[in-house]
Enzyme design. Structure first.
Site, PDB file in Angstrom:
ATOM      1  N   SER A  17       0.834  -1.198   0.000  1.00 39.37           N
ATOM      2  CA  SER A  17       0.000   0.000   0.000  1.00 39.37           C
ATOM      3  C   SER A  17       0.879   1.262   0.000  1.00 39.37           C
ATOM      4  CB  SER A  17      -0.954  -0.049   1.191  1.00 39.37           C
ATOM      5  OG  SER A  17      -2.036   0.837   1.027  1.00 39.37           O
ATOM      6  N   LEU A  18       0.802   2.090   1.027  1.00 41.16           N
ATOM      7  CA  LEU A  18       1.655   3.276   1.098  1.00 41.16           C
ATOM      8  C   LEU A  18       3.125   2.900   1.014  1.00 41.16           C
ATOM      9  CD1 LEU A  18       1.319   6.338   3.409  1.00 41.16           C
ATOM     10  CD2 LEU A  18       3.448   5.048   3.441  1.00 41.16           C
ATOM     11  N   PHE A  65     -11.008  -4.076   9.326  1.00 37.95           N
ATOM     12  CA  PHE A  65     -10.107  -4.384   8.216  1.00 37.95           C
ATOM     13  C   PHE A  65      -9.928  -5.896   8.075  1.00 37.95           C
ATOM     14  CE2 PHE A  65      -5.837  -5.381   6.687  1.00 37.95           C
ATOM     15  CZ  PHE A  65      -5.827  -4.728   5.475  1.00 37.95           C
ATOM     16  N   PHE A  66      -9.664  -6.576   9.183  1.00 33.85           N
ATOM     17  CA  PHE A  66      -9.470  -8.017   9.128  1.00 33.85           C
ATOM     18  C   PHE A  66     -10.753  -8.739   8.737  1.00 33.85           C
ATOM     19  CE2 PHE A  66      -5.505  -7.225  11.272  1.00 33.85           C
ATOM     20  CZ  PHE A  66      -4.698  -8.249  10.801  1.00 33.85           C
ATOM     21  N   GLN A  86     -10.965  -8.687   4.961  1.00 33.13           N
ATOM     22  CA  GLN A  86     -10.070  -9.646   4.317  1.00 33.13           C
ATOM     23  C   GLN A  86     -10.641 -11.068   4.426  1.00 33.13           C
ATOM     24  OE1 GLN A  86      -7.696  -7.798   2.790  1.00 33.13           O
ATOM     25  NE2 GLN A  86      -8.684  -6.190   3.998  1.00 33.13           N
ATOM     26  N   ASP A  99      -9.984  -5.855  -4.328  1.00 32.39           N
ATOM     27  CA  ASP A  99      -9.483  -4.683  -3.606  1.00 32.39           C
ATOM     28  C   ASP A  99     -10.210  -3.417  -4.068  1.00 32.39           C
ATOM     29  OD1 ASP A  99      -8.042  -2.862  -2.153  1.00 32.39           O
ATOM     30  OD2 ASP A  99      -6.087  -3.440  -2.954  1.00 32.39           O
ATOM     31  N   HIS A 106      -7.325  -6.190  -0.011  1.00 33.10           N
ATOM     32  CA  HIS A 106      -6.189  -5.277   0.064  1.00 33.10           C
ATOM     33  C   HIS A 106      -4.949  -5.893   0.705  1.00 33.10           C
ATOM     34  CE1 HIS A 106      -4.447  -1.343  -0.322  1.00 33.10           C
ATOM     35  NE2 HIS A 106      -4.203  -1.248   0.980  1.00 33.10           N
TER      36      HIS A 106
END
Length: 264
Positions: free
Chosen positions: A82-83, A143-144, A147, A209, A237
């Protein structure tokens, strides 16, 4: 100034550097490191304001590149999620002689959506930043959960539970680090520069994603040196979490191909 913390693990003959993404720290790599440490000497970096470097002064993008360049092992593979992909791409542009190859994971040379460029709406990114600042642990859980839901066929409940537990046990990033990271995601644009990267570059995406749409792969394949994109089906992601075994196979094959090129 507080000492910048990084550490290495593994006894492999090749160097591999891991740089995490926005909102997380190097704990995100825990199970990936367990799988790869016998093949590589892995260097793990927490960005300023995150993880073990939570109290290190937060830096702007170019200052950050200068800092990390002081800790570059010789001829390493640099992987940025990502970043973190922005960081390894910039390092490849500024210090190509010290890098053997780079791997971008769910990353983009520019993260915001523009005309003819897929990405995040500014409001979506702003909302994500505000959620992290308001309730970090809940944001990590969400977030998890994303996924896991996007990978129904391969869910191991114990794996997901342990991973989430490890992430929730880490330090929350500093608010200043979240603000500066947000600015980097909104302002850094390497779309024109990325074509000047002349070392091998692998890009890995998740087909589901929403933060870094897979459409970006086609656009970058048109302009990058030795274009190589891999899209992992049913991944979101963080494909190195949801599809760990498949992800590791991809990394090891890429690394093997690099060795073959040098020999031949």
């Amino acid at each position: 100034m507080k000492k910048f913390y990084l550490h290495s693990i593994g006894n492999g003959s090749k160097n591999l550097v891991l740089i995490h993404g926005y909102g997380f720290d190097s704990t995100i790599w825990f199970y990936l490191i367990k799988k790869l440490k016998k093949y590589y000497k892995i260097y793990v970096i927490d960005l300023p304001g995150f993880g073990k470097n939570r109290f290190f002064p937060v830096l702007k993008f170019n200052q950050l590149i200068k800092l990390i360049s002081l800790y570059m092992p010789p001829k390493a593979i640099w992987m940025g999620w990502s970043l973190g992909g922005l960081i390894v791409n910039k390092l490849a542009l500024t210090h190509p002689e010290r890098i053997s190859s780079i791997i971008n994971v769910s990353s983009s040379p520019y993260f915001l959506k523009k005309k003819n460029w897929p990405g995040l709406e500014y409001s979506e990114l702003l909302n994500f930043k505000n959620q992290l600042k308001k309730n970090y642990k809940l944001s990590v859980k969400n977030f998890f959960q994303e996924q896991k839901l996007n990978n129904k066929e391969n869910v191991n409940p114990i794996y997901w539970k342990n991973f989430q537990k490890k992430m929730l046990a880490t330090f929350s990033p500093s608010n200043l680090a979240l603000e500066e990271g947000f600015k980097i995601l909104c302002s850094i644009d390497l779309r024109k520069e990325i074509k000047n990267i002349k070392i091998p570059l692998l890009r890995i995406y998740g087909s589901l994603d929403l933060m870094v749409p897979k459409k970006i792969s086609n656009l970058l394949d048109l302009c990058c040196y030795e274009p190589k994109s891999i899209i992992i089906k049913k991944a979101s992601h963080a494909p190195f979490i949801s599809h760990l075994k498949q992800f590791c196979k991809i990394i090891l094959l890429f690394s093997k191909q690099l060795t073959f090129k040098k020999i031949s």
